[in-house]
Write a protein that holds these residues in place. Structure first.
Motif, PDB file in Angstrom:
ATOM      1  N   ARG A 414     -13.387  -7.196   9.594  1.00 10.79           N
ATOM      2  CA  ARG A 414     -13.505  -6.390   7.359  1.00 10.79           C
ATOM      3  C   ARG A 414     -12.954  -5.356   7.721  1.00 10.79           C
ATOM      4  N   SER A 415     -14.125  -4.306   8.424  1.00  9.73           N
ATOM      5  CA  SER A 415     -13.909  -2.624   8.472  1.00  9.73           C
ATOM      6  C   SER A 415     -12.198  -2.672   9.076  1.00  9.73           C
ATOM      7  N   ASP A 420      -6.231  -4.653   0.511  1.00 14.50           N
ATOM      8  CA  ASP A 420      -5.476  -5.249   0.134  1.00 14.50           C
ATOM      9  C   ASP A 420      -5.421  -7.058   1.192  1.00 14.50           C
ATOM     10  N   SER A 421      -5.900  -6.691   2.249  1.00 16.57           N
ATOM     11  CA  SER A 421      -5.381  -7.841   2.552  1.00 16.57           C
ATOM     12  C   SER A 421      -6.344  -9.474   2.585  1.00 16.57           C
ATOM     13  N   PHE A 427     -13.409 -11.960   2.339  1.00 20.42           N
ATOM     14  CA  PHE A 427     -14.759 -11.651   2.482  1.00 20.42           C
ATOM     15  C   PHE A 427     -15.514 -10.269   1.709  1.00 20.42           C
ATOM     16  N   ASP A 428     -14.787  -9.274   0.367  1.00 20.51           N
ATOM     17  CA  ASP A 428     -15.173  -8.602  -0.230  1.00 20.51           C
ATOM     18  C   ASP A 428     -15.665  -9.742  -1.580  1.00 20.51           C
TER      19      ASP A 428
END
Length: 437
Positions: A414-415, A420-421, A427-428
Motif C-alpha cells: 500500500r505504501s 487512487d489506484s 486496501f483502504d
C-alpha cells in the motif's frame, strides 16, 4: 445470576419467558422506547447491548423472583438448536437467525455456524443449568467449543470469532471459580478452559488485538498451572512467543522475550520423542533469530525444524498427535522460513518461498496470508507491479476472511502505490471496515 453479554437470546429469554411481557411492556418497565427494545432483540455476540441499556437489563434480571429466574434459565437452555434447522423450544426460526456468526462483510456464515451461535456449546447451556457441580462431560463440552473455533478460524478469520470466544472464556472462568469438581474433573475442566483461552488468544492475535491476546494468554498460563498440564503450558508458551516475535517486528516487543518462552517450552517437552512439537519449537526459534538478524542460529533452528518434521511424517501418525499440533506441516514451517528471510533482508528468497506456498493448497485464511507475504516480499525487492498483481487477489480473499494481521502484512505494498489506484482503494476500504467492526 449474571449475564456476561446481552444478546438477542438473553433479551428474548428475559422478556418473553421470564417476564412474559410484550416489547411495549418491557420498554415501560425499563424507561426506554419500544424501538429500543426491538434493537436489543437484534443484538448479537459481536454487537451486544451495551451501556445504559445493558445496565437496565441487568437491573431487571436482578429483580426476578425464583420462578422467573427458573423460566429464564430454561429458556436459555432450550434456545440453542443442535445440528438441524428445525425449530427448537423457546425461539422461533426467524429469532434464531440472528444467532449466526457474521462474516467480515456482515453476511452470515453458512453450515453449522449459520444454524447456531458458538455460545451454545458452552455459554448459555452451562450457565442456564444452575448446577454448582461439574464433571468431565462439562470439560468435554468446552473442548468441543475449542475444536469448533479452531475449525471456523480457517474459514472466517479471527476477527469474526474473537468476541464470541472471549465471551465463552469469561463464562468458563466463572464456572471454574464457582462450581465444585472432583479432583480429576477439576483438572480436566481447567485444562479445557486453558485451551479455550489459548484459542481465544490466537483469534485476538489474528484480529490484531494484541492487548486482548496477552490477557487471554495470561489466563491460559494460570489455568494450565491449575491443571498441572505441562503440554498446555508448552502450547501457551509457543503461542505467546509467536505474538512476541510479531510485535518485535513492529518495534513493539522484544524477540528475546520470545526466545525465553521458547526455552521454557523446550524444557517442558524435554525427553519427548522427535516429532511435531519439537519441529514447532524450532520453527518459533527460527522466527526469533530471523528478527534478530542472527543468520547462523536461524540456519540451525530451521534445519532442526525440518529434521523433526521429516521424522514426524515418517514415524508420528497424525491420529496419535495432539490435536493442536496438527497444523505443524511443511507449509507451516516453510511460511515462517520465508518470513525470517524477509526479516533478514533477503526479499528475493522470501518471495520465492511465499510464491510456492501461495500456489499450493491451503485454507482460506492461510491462503490469504501466503499471498500477502508474497506481495510484501515482492515490494521489498522493488517489484511493485508484481506485488500489486499478487496482492489484489489477497485483498479479494480478505473480503471473506476477517484477518486484520494479514491485512497489516500488505502495508508495504500500500505504501508504494498511488492513492487512487485499485489496490489502494481496496486496501483502504478493508482498513475502514476493520476499524468499524
Amino acid at each position: 445470576m449474571i449475564v456476561g453479554k446481552w444478546t438477542r437470546a438473553e433479551v428474548l429469554a428475559l422478556r418473553k419467558f421470564a417476564l412474559r411481557m410484550s416489547q411495549e411492556e418491557l420498554a415501560g418497565a425499563t424507561g426506554f422506547k419500544p424501538s429500543t427494545v426491538r434493537k436489543w432483540e437484534r443484538a448479537t455476540a459481536e454487537r451486544p447491548v451495551r451501556g445504559d441499556s445493558a445496565a437496565a437489563l441487568d437491573t431487571v434480571l436482578a429483580r426476578l423472583d425464583d420462578d422467573q429466574r427458573a423460566r429464564f434459565r430454561e429458556a436459555l437452555a432450550t434456545a440453542p438448536i443442535a445440528s438441524t434447522p428445525t425449530t427448537s423450544a423457546g425461539f422461533a426460526s426467524e429469532e434464531r437467525d440472528s444467532l449466526a456468526i457474521k462474516g467480515p462483510d456482515g453476511s452470515e456464515v453458512d453450515d453449522e455456524v449459520k444454524r447456531r451461535e458458538f455460545g451454545i456449546l458452552l455459554g448459555a447451556t452451562l450457565l442456564a443449568t444452575g448446577s454448582q457441580s461439574m464433571g468431565v462431560a462439562d470439560a468435554q463440552r468446552v473442548s468441543r467449543a475449542v475444536a469448533e473455533f479452531a475449525a471456523q478460524d480457517q474459514r472466517v478469520g479471527g476477527a469474526a470469532l474473537v468476541d464470541t470466544a472471549v465471551r465463552e472464556l469469561e463464562i468458563a472462568k466463572e464456572l471454574n471459580e464457582t462450581c465444585s469438581f472432583s479432583d480429576s474433573a477439576g483438572k480436566a475442566f481447567a485444562s479445557a478452559a486453558g485451551n479455550l483461552a489459548t484459542i481465544a488468544a490466537w483469534l485476538a492475535y489474528d484480529a490484531d488485538q494484541h492487548q486482548l491476546a496477552r490477557r487471554c494468554y495470561t489466563d491460559a498460563f494460570s489455568l494450565a498451572n491449575q491443571a498441572g498440564d505441562d503440554e498446555l503450558t508448552a502450547h501457551v508458551c509457543l503461542g505467546a512467543a509467536h505474538q512476541a516475535i510479531t510485535l518485535a517486528r513492529q518495534g513493539l516487543g522484544n524477540p528475546h522475550r520470545g526466545l525465553t518462552l521458547i526455552s521454557r517450552a523446550r524444557e517442558l517437552t524435554h525427553g519427548l520423542p522427535p516429532g511435531r512439537i519439537h519441529a514447532l519449537i524450532a520453527t518459533r526459534a527460527a522466527q526469533a533469530y530471523g528478527v534478530l538478524g542472527d543468520r547462523i542460529n536461524f540456519g540451525r533452528a530451521i534445519s532442526t525444524a525440518w529434521r523433526e518434521l521429516d521424522f514426524a511424517l515418517e514415524h508420528e501418525p497424525l491420529a496419535e498427535c495432539a490435536t493442536w499440533l496438527h497444523f505443524v506441516t511443511s507449509t507451516e514451517v516453510r511460511c515462517h522460513e520465508a518470513r525470517a528471510h524477509r526479516d533478514m533482508g533477503n526479499g528475493a528468497k522470501a518471495a520465492e518461498l511465499y510464491g510456492e506456498l501461495a500456489l499450493g493448497q491451503a485454507g482460506a485464511r492461510n491462503a490469504a496470508n501466503y499471498r500477502a507475504g508474497w506481495a510484501a516480499a515482492l515490494a521489498d525487492v522493488g517489484d511493485i507491479q508484481g506485488a500489486v498483481s499478487v496482492g489484489l487477489p489477497a485483498l479479494n480473499q480478505l473480503q471473506a476472511v476477517s484477518s486484520t494481521r494479514t491485512l497489516r502484512v500488505l502495508e508495504p505494498v500500500r505504501s508504494t502505490v498511488q492513492t487512487d489506484s485499485e489496490f489502494a482503494r481496496h486496501f483502504d476500504d478493508l482498513v475502514s471496515k476493520a476499524a468499524r467492526s
